[in-house]
Motif scaffolding. Structure first.
Motif, mmCIF file in Angstrom:
data_model
loop_
_atom_site.group_PDB
_atom_site.id
_atom_site.type_symbol
_atom_site.label_atom_id
_atom_site.label_comp_id
_atom_site.label_asym_id
_atom_site.label_seq_id
_atom_site.Cartn_x
_atom_site.Cartn_y
_atom_site.Cartn_z
ATOM 1 N N LEU A 290 0.826 -1.205 0.000
ATOM 2 C CA LEU A 290 0.000 0.000 0.000
ATOM 3 C C LEU A 290 0.861 1.255 0.000
ATOM 4 O O LEU A 290 0.380 2.335 -0.365
ATOM 5 C CB LEU A 290 -0.922 -0.006 1.225
ATOM 6 N N ASP A 291 2.110 1.121 0.379
ATOM 7 C CA ASP A 291 3.064 2.224 0.299
ATOM 8 C C ASP A 291 3.667 2.302 -1.095
ATOM 9 O O ASP A 291 3.691 3.359 -1.730
ATOM 10 C CB ASP A 291 4.157 2.006 1.357
ATOM 11 N N GLU A 292 4.134 1.171 -1.600
ATOM 12 C CA GLU A 292 4.919 1.169 -2.833
ATOM 13 C C GLU A 292 4.083 1.309 -4.097
ATOM 14 O O GLU A 292 4.414 2.094 -4.996
ATOM 15 C CB GLU A 292 5.751 -0.116 -2.897
ATOM 16 N N MET A 293 2.999 0.555 -4.202
ATOM 17 C CA MET A 293 2.221 0.571 -5.435
ATOM 18 C C MET A 293 1.617 1.947 -5.745
ATOM 19 O O MET A 293 1.707 2.415 -6.889
ATOM 20 C CB MET A 293 1.121 -0.495 -5.379
ATOM 21 N N PRO A 294 1.011 2.638 -4.766
ATOM 22 C CA PRO A 294 0.462 3.965 -5.074
ATOM 23 C C PRO A 294 1.508 4.978 -5.521
ATOM 24 O O PRO A 294 1.168 5.933 -6.224
ATOM 25 C CB PRO A 294 -0.187 4.389 -3.747
ATOM 26 N N MET A 295 2.781 4.798 -5.126
ATOM 27 C CA MET A 295 3.822 5.707 -5.591
ATOM 28 C C MET A 295 3.891 5.697 -7.109
ATOM 29 O O MET A 295 4.010 6.750 -7.755
ATOM 30 C CB MET A 295 5.177 5.303 -4.994
ATOM 31 N N ILE A 296 3.804 4.507 -7.683
ATOM 32 C CA ILE A 296 3.848 4.375 -9.142
ATOM 33 C C ILE A 296 2.533 4.838 -9.756
ATOM 34 O O ILE A 296 2.517 5.604 -10.737
ATOM 35 C CB ILE A 296 4.143 2.922 -9.533
ATOM 36 N N TYR A 297 1.416 4.386 -9.186
ATOM 37 C CA TYR A 297 0.119 4.707 -9.778
ATOM 38 C C TYR A 297 -0.167 6.208 -9.753
ATOM 39 O O TYR A 297 -0.700 6.770 -10.717
ATOM 40 C CB TYR A 297 -0.991 3.958 -9.048
ATOM 41 N N ALA A 298 0.186 6.876 -8.643
ATOM 42 C CA ALA A 298 -0.059 8.318 -8.550
ATOM 43 C C ALA A 298 0.787 9.082 -9.567
ATOM 44 O O ALA A 298 0.328 10.066 -10.159
ATOM 45 C CB ALA A 298 0.244 8.808 -7.131
ATOM 46 N N PRO B 268 12.657 -5.379 -4.296
ATOM 47 C CA PRO B 268 12.379 -3.944 -4.144
ATOM 48 C C PRO B 268 12.971 -3.078 -5.240
ATOM 49 O O PRO B 268 12.407 -2.040 -5.587
ATOM 50 C CB PRO B 268 13.019 -3.624 -2.783
ATOM 51 N N GLU B 269 14.105 -3.508 -5.806
ATOM 52 C CA GLU B 269 14.748 -2.713 -6.849
ATOM 53 C C GLU B 269 13.865 -2.565 -8.089
ATOM 54 O O GLU B 269 13.997 -1.585 -8.835
ATOM 55 C CB GLU B 269 16.091 -3.345 -7.237
ATOM 56 N N ILE B 270 12.967 -3.533 -8.314
ATOM 57 C CA ILE B 270 12.051 -3.424 -9.455
ATOM 58 C C ILE B 270 11.141 -2.226 -9.261
ATOM 59 O O ILE B 270 10.990 -1.371 -10.148
ATOM 60 C CB ILE B 270 11.222 -4.715 -9.614
ATOM 61 N N HIS B 271 10.532 -2.147 -8.082
ATOM 62 C CA HIS B 271 9.646 -1.024 -7.771
ATOM 63 C C HIS B 271 10.402 0.290 -7.819
ATOM 64 O O HIS B 271 9.931 1.283 -8.387
ATOM 65 C CB HIS B 271 9.021 -1.228 -6.392
ATOM 66 N N GLN B 272 11.586 0.333 -7.222
ATOM 67 C CA GLN B 272 12.358 1.570 -7.149
ATOM 68 C C GLN B 272 12.775 2.051 -8.532
ATOM 69 O O GLN B 272 12.746 3.260 -8.819
ATOM 70 C CB GLN B 272 13.576 1.359 -6.249
ATOM 71 N N THR B 273 13.146 1.122 -9.398
ATOM 72 C CA THR B 273 13.561 1.486 -10.754
ATOM 73 C C THR B 273 12.392 2.033 -11.561
ATOM 74 O O THR B 273 12.520 3.051 -12.263
ATOM 75 C CB THR B 273 14.169 0.269 -11.477
#
Length: 314
Positions: A97-105, A157-162
């Motif tokens: 819920l922290d990581e996914m909305p960062m990308i979606y927003a 985590p590096e996938i999300h961060q990239t």
């Protein structure tokens, strides 16, 4: 132990929320301030994200801006809420819920900029064709959904961060190009670049803090425990500064995108960019009542109204 300081207690393996299930456990020691909050500083500093995002949403609603700016604000507010829950519990489902909305927003301003055409940017058209908007939305949704699935499967985590880093840089580059090519008003362009620069610099400062926290974690823990103790030690939680700085930087960038949009759509005469207390930008309609001190340029002279006339004061 001093009069206004006390030693750190031992780090707890489990607290109120049970064992850690997240794939990341940050440098802040767990449950040393409260048994109900795993990472105290990393949790409460997400208030910056929520406050700035919701305020940008309120400003978009008050100024009757397009729906996209309401969604941008709500999206980043959700990031703050998700990050709060993640750091408070260190549970995997809240980590998502922290990581996914960062990308979606961040996909929302990406979609908004990609939908622009030469006609909409030169005043010949009020909005891009609906089929273009839908096609770009489908493309972004497909790509992000695929990347989300890959991340959920491999839990790296590096996938999300990239992905987040790439989308963020893309928005910065594209919006900067639109400002350079399609904003002719020199005063407005200067304000845009100031707002953009502060947003980028603040965000990068947060990014540096985040990396320093990861690279030298044992050193920060030593300094906090051996020299600062509580409560001063919380000010050396560099991941918490990532939240404060990025939450602030994103606010500046949202205001920049709002102003850029009204200028490129031909509504610049209806709005003005003010700097509350000379440093906090906000887009307002020209007929709006402003109750705080403000300037029309970064660190410029204050503008005050007296007897129906506007004058500038230092």
């Amino acid at each position: 132990m001093g009069l206004f300081s006390w030693p750190y207690p031992s780090e707890q393996v489990t607290g109120y929320w049970g064992e850690v299930t997240s794939t990341i456990d940050w440098c802040e020691e767990n449950y040393v301030v409260s048994k109900y909050i795993a990472e105290w500083s990393n949790t409460i500093t997400n208030g910056t994200f929520v406050i700035t995002a919701l305020y940008s949403t309120y400003c978009a609603w008050r100024n009757r801006l397009e729906l996209r700016f309401l969604w941008i604000g709500v999206g980043f507010a959700l990031v703050g809420v998700g990050s709060w829950l993640f750091h408070m519990t260190l549970q995997y489902h809240y980590q998502l819920l922290d990581e996914m909305p960062m990308i979606y927003a961040t996909c929302i301003p990406t979609w908004s900029i990609l939908c622009e055409t030469k006609d909409t940017l030169t005043g010949k058209g009020q909005s891009s064709p609906l089929n273009r908007q839908i096609s770009i939305a489908i493309a972004i949704t497909t790509i992000v959904s695929l990347l989300s699935w890959i991340y959920l499967v491999f839990k790296i985590p590096e996938i999300h961060q990239t992905v987040y880093g790439f989308i963020t840089v893309l928005v910065v580059i594209m919006s900067g190009f639109l400002t350079y090519k399609y904003v002719d008003d020199k005063v407005a362009k200067k304000s845009l670049y100031q707002c953009m620069t502060i947003g980028i610099v603040t965000f990068l400062a947060g990014f540096i803090s985040w990396n320093l926290d990861n690279l030298f974690c044992s050193f920060w823990i030593h300094v906090r425990r051996s020299y600062l103790e509580l409560p001063l030690g919380v000010f050396l939680e560099l991941h918490a500064w990532w939240h404060i700085l990025t939450g602030t930087g994103i606010y500046y960038y949202i205001v920049y995108l709002q102003y850029l949009r009204v200028l490129t759509q031909g509504f610049g005469n209806d709005f003005k960019l003010i700097w509350r207390w000379k440093f906090l930008p906000e887009l307002v309609r020209k007929d709006s009542k402003i109750t705080t001190k403000y300037s029309l340029s970064l660190m410029g002279p204050y503008v005050e109204k007296q007897d129906g006339e506007t004058r500038k004061n230092k």
